[in-house]
Write an enzyme that holds these catalytic residues in place. Structure first.
Site, PDB file in Angstrom:
ATOM      1  N   HIS A 295       0.815  -1.225   0.000  1.00 39.11           N
ATOM      2  CA  HIS A 295       0.000   0.000   0.000  1.00 39.11           C
ATOM      3  C   HIS A 295       0.850   1.277   0.000  1.00 39.11           C
ATOM      4  O   HIS A 295       0.625   2.179  -0.801  1.00 39.11           O
ATOM      5  CB  HIS A 295      -0.926   0.048   1.219  1.00 39.11           C
ATOM      6  CG  HIS A 295      -1.696  -1.227   1.452  1.00 39.11           C
ATOM      7  ND1 HIS A 295      -2.216  -1.958   0.427  1.00 39.11           N
ATOM      8  CD2 HIS A 295      -2.051  -1.876   2.591  1.00 39.11           C
ATOM      9  CE1 HIS A 295      -2.849  -3.023   0.919  1.00 39.11           C
ATOM     10  NE2 HIS A 295      -2.758  -2.991   2.235  1.00 39.11           N
TER      11      HIS A 295
ATOM     12  N   LYS B   4       0.000   0.465  13.802  1.00 40.13           N
ATOM     13  CA  LYS B   4      -1.225  -0.029  14.422  1.00 40.13           C
ATOM     14  C   LYS B   4      -1.313   0.565  15.826  1.00 40.13           C
ATOM     15  O   LYS B   4      -0.315   1.019  16.380  1.00 40.13           O
ATOM     16  CB  LYS B   4      -1.210  -1.554  14.489  1.00 40.13           C
ATOM     17  CG  LYS B   4      -1.198  -2.221  13.098  1.00 40.13           C
ATOM     18  CD  LYS B   4      -2.106  -3.422  13.042  1.00 40.13           C
ATOM     19  CE  LYS B   4      -2.043  -4.136  11.708  1.00 40.13           C
ATOM     20  NZ  LYS B   4      -3.154  -3.834  10.825  1.00 40.13           N
TER      21      LYS B   4
HETATM   22  C1  BG6 Z   1      -4.350  -4.935   4.852  1.00 45.15           C
HETATM   23  C2  BG6 Z   1      -3.379  -5.271   5.970  1.00 45.15           C
HETATM   24  O1  BG6 Z   1      -3.733  -5.105   3.605  1.00 45.15           O
HETATM   25  O2  BG6 Z   1      -4.767  -3.576   4.992  1.00 45.15           O
HETATM   26  C3  BG6 Z   1      -4.020  -5.020   7.315  1.00 45.15           C
HETATM   27  O3  BG6 Z   1      -3.014  -6.634   5.849  1.00 45.15           O
HETATM   28  C4  BG6 Z   1      -4.600  -3.630   7.407  1.00 45.15           C
HETATM   29  O4  BG6 Z   1      -3.090  -5.240   8.365  1.00 45.15           O
HETATM   30  C5  BG6 Z   1      -5.467  -3.319   6.191  1.00 45.15           C
HETATM   31  O5  BG6 Z   1      -5.384  -3.563   8.594  1.00 45.15           O
HETATM   32  C6  BG6 Z   1      -5.889  -1.864   6.177  1.00 45.15           C
HETATM   33  O6  BG6 Z   1      -6.813  -1.689   5.139  1.00 45.15           O
HETATM   34  P1  BG6 Z   1      -7.984  -0.626   5.256  1.00 45.15           P
HETATM   35  O7  BG6 Z   1      -8.688  -0.695   3.962  1.00 45.15           O
HETATM   36  O8  BG6 Z   1      -8.819  -1.033   6.431  1.00 45.15           O
HETATM   37  O9  BG6 Z   1      -7.311   0.707   5.508  1.00 45.15           O
END
Ligand code: BG6
Length: 467
Positions: A249, A332
């Protein structure tokens, strides 16, 4: 609602159908496409090792569907067929084939098949081999004419555990499929405001002349979450924030923010431009943190050195960006969930008696408060020579309508249309893993602890010399 055409009739095959992702995201996304009458004729084969049934799976997924409607749920349950198998049992694939063909035949579906790998990456090759061996999936040689039934394979992140394993998977897939059959998911690319980054940059003339090291002081990319590892201790502890969030991401957001203008806003050009800029990324500093209490999380080793927070200073070695730090932060147990990109401009020359005035920033909020925010200096009423910062807000949902679709809904729709712009190409995945290797070299063994609900280790500011 604008009436849209039905997608091709097809069969969804979901490996890992009882997992979290399937229940929380995939089935709700399929539900929405059915509700919107875009998926009109289809069947779903859900596969996992668990002993369960279709009704239970749909019931569990219903908790994640907003305002579920009985008739759509009934369609979903009637179209869902559960097949229990161990992915490593080679013999089970022959039976899977007859199971799948039975429902395709009953519903007179063409052999358009979408295979979704909602599994850990160690299963990608074995499952694909089973499908190939039994002719369940079409290989590249057979998918020739546009009117032929298609097979598309969709792989969830993480795509491998490191550079070596991702190369192994990519090599295997390249032997079997054409790249245009392969969809590597990074669900952030399905988020409305992420889809907006390239559009905002390249359809507004006002940005391009300023989008470089003459005018930009630094860029912050922040992906913070309020939640901890929740029930995913064993997966998370083996990966940590850098592999879980940065490799995919964060680096995708960096690429979209920093890439050169693609020739066209189409899949091939965007992916070329992203890969090109990612190759120029150089990691300058890394700070890793772990939230207090992490070691007591279920399925986490009591002596774990896994980071739940990472702050990275990256530089991009090209003409546009030389000397501009990109600060990448993800963690987190932060105070709030927020994802944004903030481009901070250099200060304007001082023409007033009271200087310096605040510098401008342009911020793209991915969530919450999705939208664009531009800070400007405006004259203080009644004062001849004084300015104050004001923020020009362009809240996306308020201005353009609240129906922002969920990322997985957007991505599934793209796969159905065969549009790969929001998916990651093999070279991008590999370059990203190489950047992770750089990150691993750039950090020392030190892991700073931080209280839950704080903004991460307090050492970050000092180490990065930030105010
Ligand atoms: C995922 C991760 O790809 O993205 C997670 O594995 C994370 O750890 C999540 O919580 C966050 O995604 P979003 O869409 O909730 O921001």
């Amino acid at each position: 609602m604008v009436h849209q055409h039905c997608f091709d009739e097809c069969t969804f095959v979901i490996f890992g159908a009882t997992g979290d992702l399937s229940k929380r995201k995939l089935i709700p996304a399929i539900y929405k496409l059915v509700q919107d009458r875009r998926l009109c004729k289809f069947t779903i084969i859900g596969i996992s090792i668990d002993q369960t049934d279709e009704k239970t799976i749909i019931e569990q997924a219903t908790k994640f569907i907003v305002d579920p409607q009985a008739d759509v749920l009934t369609t979903l349950i009637n179209s869902f067929h559960y097949y229990q198998m161990d992915f490593s049992n080679k013999k089970a694939y022959a039976n899977l084939k007859s199971f799948l063909e039975k429902f395709e035949h009953e519903q007179k579906l063409p052999k358009n098949r979408l295979f979704y790998f909602a599994t850990m990456p160690e299963h990608f090759i074995d499952i694909t081999k089973g499908l190939v061996k039994h002719d369940i999936v079409q290989k590249k040689e057979t998918a020739t004419k546009a009117t032929d039934p298609w097979s598309r394979v969709v792989y969830e992140k993480p795509f491998g555990h490191n550079l070596k394993s991702s190369q192994k998977i990519n090599r295997y897939l390249a032997d079997i499929f054409n790249e245009n059959q392969i969809y590597r998911i990074d669900h952030f690319l399905g988020k409305e405001l992420v889809g907006n980054i390239a559009l905002a940059r390249f359809t507004n003339r006002i940005f391009e002349p300023l989008w470089n090291n003459n005018h930009i002081e630094n860029v912050h990319i922040v992906l913070n979450e309020k939640i901890g590892v929740e029930g995913r201790g064993s997966y998370y502890d083996a990966n940590g924030a850098i592999k879980d969030m940065v490799q995919s991401h964060v680096l995708q957001l960096l690429a979209l923010t920093a890439m050169e203008a693609p020739n066209k806003l189409g899949a091939a050009s965007i992916r070329n431009a992203k890969a090109k800029v990612l190759k120029k990324v150089h990691i300058a500093k890394v700070v890793r943190g772990q939230y207090e209490g992490y070691l007591k999380e279920k399925n986490v080793s009591p002596r774990s050195k896994t980071e739940t927070f990472a702050a990275i200073k990256a530089l991009i070695d090209n003409k546009r960006w030389r000397g501009v730090p990109f600060y990448l932060t993800t963690g987190k147990c932060m105070p709030i969930k927020e994802s944004y990109i903030q481009v901070n401009f250099k200060k304007a020359d001082c023409l007033l008696s009271a200087c310096p005035s605040e510098s401008n920033y342009f911020r793209i909020n991915i969530e919450p408060n999705e939208g664009f925010y531009l800070s400007l200096n405006a004259k203080v009423p009644g004062k001849a020579n004084e300015v104050t910062p004001v923020i020009m807000e362009l809240p996306h949902a308020r201005l353009l309508g609240p129906n922002t679709p969920e990322a997985y809904e957007v991505l599934l729709a793209d796969i159905m249309k065969g549009d790969q712009s929001a998916f990651v190409r093999s070279d991008e995945v590999q370059i990203s893993w190489k950047i992770v290797e750089q990150i691993d070299k750039a950090h020392d063994a030190k892991l700073y602890s931080y209280p839950q609900g704080s903004t991460g280790p307090h050492e970050v500011k000092k180490i990065f010399s930030l105010k």
